[in-house]
Design a protein around this motif. Structure first.
Motif, PDB file in Angstrom:
ATOM      1  N   SER A 289       0.845  -1.188   0.000  1.00  0.00           N
ATOM      2  CA  SER A 289       0.000   0.000   0.000  1.00  0.00           C
ATOM      3  C   SER A 289       0.884   1.241   0.000  1.00  0.00           C
ATOM      4  CB  SER A 289      -0.900  -0.005   1.234  1.00  0.00           C
ATOM      5  OG  SER A 289      -0.178   0.436   2.380  1.00  0.00           O
ATOM      6  N   PRO A 290       0.299   2.437  -0.145  1.00  0.00           N
ATOM      7  CA  PRO A 290       1.098   3.655  -0.063  1.00  0.00           C
ATOM      8  C   PRO A 290       1.816   3.824   1.274  1.00  0.00           C
ATOM      9  CG  PRO A 290      -1.036   4.131  -1.039  1.00  0.00           C
ATOM     10  CD  PRO A 290      -1.092   2.722  -0.541  1.00  0.00           C
ATOM     11  N   ALA A 291       1.326   3.121   2.320  1.00  0.00           N
ATOM     12  CA  ALA A 291       1.952   3.228   3.646  1.00  0.00           C
ATOM     13  C   ALA A 291       3.078   2.232   3.843  1.00  0.00           C
ATOM     14  CB  ALA A 291       0.903   3.046   4.742  1.00  0.00           C
ATOM     15  N   GLY A 292       3.327   1.366   2.852  1.00  0.00           N
ATOM     16  CA  GLY A 292       4.425   0.417   3.009  1.00  0.00           C
ATOM     17  C   GLY A 292       4.095  -0.959   2.467  1.00  0.00           C
TER      18      GLY A 292
ATOM     19  N   LEU B 155      -8.608 -17.176   5.011  1.00  0.00           N
ATOM     20  CA  LEU B 155      -9.045 -15.851   5.440  1.00  0.00           C
ATOM     21  C   LEU B 155      -7.869 -14.877   5.417  1.00  0.00           C
ATOM     22  CD1 LEU B 155     -11.322 -16.873   8.444  1.00  0.00           C
ATOM     23  CD2 LEU B 155     -12.026 -16.310   6.120  1.00  0.00           C
ATOM     24  N   GLN B 156      -8.076 -13.721   4.798  1.00  0.00           N
ATOM     25  CA  GLN B 156      -7.034 -12.710   4.691  1.00  0.00           C
ATOM     26  C   GLN B 156      -6.963 -11.895   5.971  1.00  0.00           C
ATOM     27  OE1 GLN B 156      -6.284 -10.654   0.767  1.00  0.00           O
ATOM     28  NE2 GLN B 156      -7.062  -8.911   1.910  1.00  0.00           N
ATOM     29  N   ALA B 157      -5.776 -11.391   6.301  1.00  0.00           N
ATOM     30  CA  ALA B 157      -5.549 -10.688   7.565  1.00  0.00           C
ATOM     31  C   ALA B 157      -5.803  -9.189   7.471  1.00  0.00           C
ATOM     32  CB  ALA B 157      -4.124 -10.940   8.055  1.00  0.00           C
ATOM     33  N   TRP B 158      -6.297  -8.695   6.370  1.00  0.00           N
ATOM     34  CA  TRP B 158      -6.678  -7.293   6.245  1.00  0.00           C
ATOM     35  C   TRP B 158      -7.807  -7.191   5.225  1.00  0.00           C
ATOM     36  CZ3 TRP B 158      -2.621  -9.421   3.613  1.00  0.00           C
ATOM     37  CH2 TRP B 158      -2.555  -9.187   2.236  1.00  0.00           C
ATOM     38  N   ASP B 159      -8.416  -5.995   5.139  1.00  0.00           N
ATOM     39  CA  ASP B 159      -9.484  -5.793   4.174  1.00  0.00           C
ATOM     40  C   ASP B 159      -9.316  -4.442   3.483  1.00  0.00           C
ATOM     41  OD1 ASP B 159     -10.345  -3.905   6.025  1.00  0.00           O
ATOM     42  OD2 ASP B 159     -12.019  -5.117   6.756  1.00  0.00           O
ATOM     43  N   ALA B 160     -10.268  -4.105   2.623  1.00  0.00           N
ATOM     44  CA  ALA B 160     -10.174  -2.864   1.857  1.00  0.00           C
ATOM     45  C   ALA B 160     -10.226  -1.636   2.760  1.00  0.00           C
ATOM     46  CB  ALA B 160     -11.293  -2.809   0.821  1.00  0.00           C
ATOM     47  N   ALA B 161     -10.925  -1.729   3.884  1.00  0.00           N
ATOM     48  CA  ALA B 161     -10.981  -0.599   4.814  1.00  0.00           C
ATOM     49  C   ALA B 161      -9.591  -0.301   5.388  1.00  0.00           C
ATOM     50  CB  ALA B 161     -11.974  -0.895   5.934  1.00  0.00           C
ATOM     51  N   ASP B 162      -8.827  -1.343   5.697  1.00  0.00           N
ATOM     52  CA  ASP B 162      -7.442  -1.146   6.139  1.00  0.00           C
ATOM     53  C   ASP B 162      -6.636  -0.421   5.063  1.00  0.00           C
ATOM     54  OD1 ASP B 162      -7.449  -2.510   8.726  1.00  0.00           O
ATOM     55  OD2 ASP B 162      -7.715  -4.348   7.580  1.00  0.00           O
ATOM     56  N   GLU B 163      -6.802  -0.850   3.814  1.00  0.00           N
ATOM     57  CA  GLU B 163      -6.033  -0.252   2.724  1.00  0.00           C
ATOM     58  C   GLU B 163      -6.403   1.212   2.518  1.00  0.00           C
ATOM     59  OE1 GLU B 163      -5.577  -2.617  -0.828  1.00  0.00           O
ATOM     60  OE2 GLU B 163      -6.086  -4.440   0.264  1.00  0.00           O
ATOM     61  N   LEU B 164      -7.685   1.559   2.695  1.00  0.00           N
ATOM     62  CA  LEU B 164      -8.085   2.959   2.578  1.00  0.00           C
ATOM     63  C   LEU B 164      -7.459   3.798   3.688  1.00  0.00           C
ATOM     64  CD1 LEU B 164     -11.865   2.697   1.596  1.00  0.00           C
ATOM     65  CD2 LEU B 164      -9.898   3.127   0.123  1.00  0.00           C
ATOM     66  N   LEU B 165      -7.402   3.253   4.897  1.00  0.00           N
ATOM     67  CA  LEU B 165      -6.750   3.981   5.983  1.00  0.00           C
ATOM     68  C   LEU B 165      -5.252   4.115   5.728  1.00  0.00           C
ATOM     69  CD1 LEU B 165      -8.584   2.681   9.184  1.00  0.00           C
ATOM     70  CD2 LEU B 165      -8.697   4.964   8.171  1.00  0.00           C
ATOM     71  N   HIS B 166      -4.650   3.141   5.075  1.00  0.00           N
ATOM     72  CA  HIS B 166      -3.235   3.259   4.704  1.00  0.00           C
ATOM     73  C   HIS B 166      -3.003   4.472   3.801  1.00  0.00           C
ATOM     74  CE1 HIS B 166      -1.096  -0.768   5.679  1.00  0.00           C
ATOM     75  NE2 HIS B 166      -2.029  -0.523   6.568  1.00  0.00           N
ATOM     76  N   GLN B 167      -3.954   4.757   2.918  1.00  0.00           N
ATOM     77  CA  GLN B 167      -3.823   5.934   2.070  1.00  0.00           C
ATOM     78  C   GLN B 167      -3.811   7.208   2.908  1.00  0.00           C
ATOM     79  OE1 GLN B 167      -6.848   5.886  -0.996  1.00  0.00           O
ATOM     80  NE2 GLN B 167      -6.377   3.773  -1.597  1.00  0.00           N
TER      81      GLN B 167
ATOM     82  N   ILE C  77      -2.877   7.382   6.110  1.00  0.00           N
ATOM     83  CA  ILE C  77      -1.627   7.385   6.865  1.00  0.00           C
ATOM     84  C   ILE C  77      -0.491   7.946   6.008  1.00  0.00           C
ATOM     85  CG2 ILE C  77       0.130   5.932   7.955  1.00  0.00           C
ATOM     86  CD1 ILE C  77      -2.201   4.013   8.746  1.00  0.00           C
ATOM     87  N   ALA C  78      -0.417   7.463   4.764  1.00  0.00           N
ATOM     88  CA  ALA C  78       0.658   7.891   3.869  1.00  0.00           C
ATOM     89  C   ALA C  78       0.558   9.373   3.529  1.00  0.00           C
ATOM     90  CB  ALA C  78       0.633   7.057   2.595  1.00  0.00           C
ATOM     91  N   ALA C  79      -0.670   9.911   3.517  1.00  0.00           N
ATOM     92  CA  ALA C  79      -0.872  11.319   3.169  1.00  0.00           C
ATOM     93  C   ALA C  79      -0.685  12.260   4.354  1.00  0.00           C
ATOM     94  CB  ALA C  79      -2.275  11.504   2.584  1.00  0.00           C
TER      95      ALA C  79
END
Length: 384
Positions: free
Chosen positions: A16-19, A34-46, A48-50
């Motif tokens: 993600s943009p956060a790493g 089962l995956q250990a993250w979801d799309a909501a995590d990835e949106l928050l990563h954006q 964090i990076a910003a």
């Protein structure tokens, strides 16, 4: 050619943009679907990076309800504090830090702990329990500096009118994003609101057993006895077991009723929820005599218990983990119960009729028999 029945592992590399990091659910399972993250995590990563300040080593973020470390890992260079009700999630965060060879000034808190006043930003995954969400927002508003920036994310369907009203009650400058990948991000600033602790405690009477059951927010069966537990209470083993465990205890009702009928038994209540264990401790204190023979602890099933050390395990197992429906927790409970039971010991459990537990139980235990059932549930006696 027959298709392979081997389950496919979920991706474990989060970019993600956060790493970039490896992220796995805990406890580790072979070919975990089962995956250990979801799309909501990835949106928050954006977000964090910003956020330039969030990337500074001196930044002090507060992360709530981060199930496996997806939000923690980008802040590993900071003085980060996480809040989780789940003991298993806390262990998963530590395991994923180690997996990525990251060291951090990490403070892990349960939901009842005092929040650090030096918090400079809040990052929140909206939990399944609305009562838990309100309690967390109330604590943020009563303990943090007014104006502290907050970002919250979840699947769009969780941003119900009631959830939006909760944020409006405790936050200012609220903005909710458009839907991206079926998720939304809410940005806001924490408002100062005094905490009314009594509002977040509930209790009800189980008159047939002369019990008053107290509950913190988010605890299973917070408002009434669930019908599965009632069936098991009507079919408990005979009193007299020396060492007893109420596994996945919730409010502790199974162990409380058994302790009433068998006052000479040493009973341990076990749950992975800090709020459940806190509720259980209060219920032991209010309904039973104070004695070293009674204790309530957090654990990942029975991972901290000695093998062949108990005579009876009572269990009303879950079949979900936050938003994920899964049987693996119950099956881990069964394996752990088999390990800690002495020869001739028993696990007495209640389960939904539609769940395929009988054959896994038969593979583990010497004898499995059905002792009661109704339209929705079945009670099994499993002997070692």
């Amino acid at each position: 050619m027959a298709k392979s029945t081997t389950p496919t592992s979920a991706p474990s590399l989060l970019v993600s943009p956060a790493g970039r990091c490896q992220l796995k659910r805990y406890p580790l399972r072979t070919n975990d679907p089962l995956q250990a993250w979801d799309a909501a995590d990835e949106l928050l990563h954006q977000h964090i990076a910003a956020d330039v300040t969030a990337l500074e080593a001196t930044h002090q973020p507060l992360v709530l309800n981060d199930q496996w470390g997806a939000l923690l890992l980008p802040f590993a260079h900071c003085q980060v504090t996480t809040v989780n009700d789940s003991f298993v999630s806390q262990q998963g965060q530590l395991a994923n830090l180690a997996l990525n060879q990251l060291s951090t000034e990490l403070t892990q808190l349960d939901p009842l702990a005092t929040l650090p006043q030096a918090t400079e930003s809040v990052w929140l995954k909206i939990p399944k329990s609305q009562s838990l969400l309100e309690f967390q927002l109330a604590k943020l508003s009563s303990e943090l500096q007014p104006g502290t920036p907050l970002r919250a994310a979840a699947k769009s369907k969780l941003f119900t009118p009631a959830v939006r009203e909760l944020f409006a009650k405790y936050c200012d400058e609220i903005d909710i994003s458009l839907i991206q990948r079926k998720c939304r991000v809410l940005t806001a600033r924490v408002r100062s609101v005094p905490l009314n602790t009594e509002h977040f405690m509930s209790k009800w009477q189980l008159t047939e057993h002369n019990l008053t059951l107290h509950h913190h927010v988010g605890v299973f069966a917070r408002n009434q006895l669930d019908i599965g537990a009632r069936l098991l209470l009507d079919n408990l083993p005979e009193p007299g077991a020396s060492e007893v465990i109420d596994l996945g205890c919730g409010n502790g009702v199974l162990g409380l009723v058994y302790a009433q009928s068998s006052p000479s038994s040493a009973v341990t209540w076990v749950d992975e929820s800090h709020l459940a264990v806190a509720s259980c401790r209060l219920n032991i204190e209010q309904n039973l005599a104070t004695t070293p023979s009674y204790r309530a602890v957090t654990d990942d099933c029975l991972s901290q218990f000695t093998s062949h050390s108990v005579d009876l395990v009572l269990c009303n197992p879950p079949f979900h983990q936050e938003h994920a429906i899964t049987e693996h927790i119950a099956r881990q409970m069964f394996r752990d119960a088999k390990r800690v039971l002495r020869k001739g010991g028993e696990m007495r459990l209640v389960a939904n009729r539609h769940l395929p537990y009988y054959h896994p139980l038969k593979r583990l235990f010497k004898q499995v028999k059905q002792v009661a059932s109704n339209a929705k549930f079945v009670v099994y006696s499993c002997l070692t």
